[in-house]
Design an enzyme around this catalytic site. Structure first.
Site, short mmCIF file in Angstrom:
data_model
loop_
_atom_site.label_atom_id
_atom_site.label_comp_id
_atom_site.label_asym_id
_atom_site.label_seq_id
_atom_site.Cartn_x
_atom_site.Cartn_y
_atom_site.Cartn_z
N VAL A 87 0.80 -1.23 0.00
CA VAL A 87 0.00 0.00 0.00
C VAL A 87 0.83 1.28 0.00
O VAL A 87 0.29 2.36 -0.22
CB VAL A 87 -0.97 0.05 1.20
CG1 VAL A 87 -2.03 -1.02 1.09
CG2 VAL A 87 -0.21 -0.06 2.51
N TYR A 88 2.11 1.19 0.25
CA TYR A 88 2.92 2.41 0.30
C TYR A 88 2.97 3.04 -1.09
O TYR A 88 3.51 2.48 -2.03
CB TYR A 88 4.34 2.12 0.78
CG TYR A 88 4.46 1.68 2.22
CD1 TYR A 88 3.39 1.80 3.11
CD2 TYR A 88 5.64 1.14 2.70
CE1 TYR A 88 3.51 1.40 4.43
CE2 TYR A 88 5.77 0.73 4.03
CZ TYR A 88 4.70 0.86 4.88
OH TYR A 88 4.82 0.45 6.19
N SER A 89 2.40 4.24 -1.18
CA SER A 89 2.35 4.99 -2.45
C SER A 89 1.83 4.11 -3.58
O SER A 89 2.37 4.11 -4.69
CB SER A 89 3.72 5.57 -2.78
OG SER A 89 4.13 6.50 -1.81
N LYS A 139 4.29 -6.29 2.95
CA LYS A 139 3.07 -6.55 3.72
C LYS A 139 1.84 -6.63 2.81
O LYS A 139 1.84 -6.11 1.70
CB LYS A 139 2.84 -5.45 4.75
CG LYS A 139 4.05 -5.10 5.59
CD LYS A 139 3.72 -4.05 6.61
CE LYS A 139 4.97 -3.38 7.15
NZ LYS A 139 5.61 -2.48 6.17
#
Length: 323
Positions: A60-62, A88
């Site tokens: 989900v990061y960026s 993750k």
């Protein structure tokens, strides 16, 4: 650099893990403060040069661009077998049904997407980003076990949840002969110590590695009380983590500053030294070269009993935050 086994496994990791939430396309996702690839790559190179071999990211990061940046940089700067890549699964990656969570369908979709973005055929540590209340934990655990058996994942980890939930997951994995979690990535720092009640003792008892996120309380422990940054002004999640204990938190921040000044080191080194003495490997973000320098230097600092007492004394219990 110092190295340590990840919990009771044979896997060796650096005692500093580089967290890469700060690296990603600012136009993707909700991290407007993240560094684009050209600005992020030097920090990954600096980490490798310092002996850091442990890198943490998330799908989900960026919107996946953090994984892309990390994967390309590690391919260019390191040998795959020399680094430990952690990512993750859980957060929403697309709209509609099955675009998030820990169902078998979501997990199998997202591991393949993460492997593609990272440019590798396996992830060293695959972590559930949060607990999924909508999916039976048995379904999640068996799906993760199958990834290990398929060779797509080497080890399994978890992140912020209640200790009873983590204990249940460990029990069910053992009961069914599934691969158990070997690490817990939890919220832990001088301003948030609720994990000391149950989660940290559980991890110690079960041989689980602890790799906490936000060991510097989103930078609050490194600057004057009340000072703000571009990130603090736009970090909506960060605003949910701290607040309601301003007086005690201010005392802790000022104590960090006093000890740092007396020792002639940075505040970050003092705050990180406190965390590092209690966990396997703190996850540290870096958007300036000094951030990595401080993280490495903190490993050599041994706080006195008097300093530890001064740092811990003002703390007061607070509501659970971070999940």
């Amino acid at each position: 650099m110092q190295y340590v086994r990840l919990g009771s496994t044979g896997l060796e990791v650096s005692r500093v893990c580089l967290g890469t939430m700060s690296y990603g396309d600012p136009a993707r996702g909700n991290h407007a403060w993240s560094l684009p690839e050209a600005e992020a790559r030097p920090f990954i190179r600096q980490a490798l040069d310092a002996g850091i071999t442990f890198f943490d990211t998330a799908n989900v990061y960026s919107d996946g661009s953090s994984e892309e940046i990390v994967g390309r940089a590690l391919k260019d700067f390191a040998h795959r077998d020399d680094v430990v890549i952690a990512t993750k699964v859980h957060g929403r990656m697309r709209p509609g049904p099955n675009g998030a969570g820990l169902s078998r369908k979501a997990i199998n979709t997202e591991i393949d997407n993460s492997l593609r973005r990272l440019g590798t055929d396996y992830v060293d540590l695959y972590q559930i980003h949060r607990f999924d209340h909508a999916t039976p934990i048995e379904e999640t655990l068996e799906a993760l076990h199958d990834l290990v058996k398929a060779g797509k994942v080497r080890y399994l980890g978890a992140s912020s949840m209640h200790a009873w939930q983590f204990a249940k997951a460990l029990y069910l994995a053992d009961l069914n002969g599934w691969t158990r979690f070997v690490s817990m990535q939890n919220h832990y720092n001088l301003l948030y110590r609720e994990e000391e009640r149950e989660m940290l003792p559980l991890c110690a008892d079960q041989g689980i590695a602890t790799i906490p996120w936000s060991p510097l309380a989103r930078g609050r422990l490194t600057r004057d009380w009340g000072a703000s940054t571009t990130r603090t002004e736009s970090d909506e999640f960060g605003r949910t983590l701290y607040g309601g204990h301003e007086e005690t938190d201010r005392q802790i921040v000022e104590t960090v500053a006093t000890i740092a000044e007396n020792r002639g080191v940075s505040r970050a080194q003092i705050a990180l030294a406190w965390v590092a003495g209690r966990v396997t490997a703190p996850i540290v973000g870096a958007t300036k070269p000094v951030h990595l320098d401080d993280a490495v230097a903190a490993l050599d600092i041994e706080l006195t009993d008097e300093e530890v007492e001064a740092l811990e004394a003002p703390y007061r219990p607070r509501p659970v935050a971070g999940f």
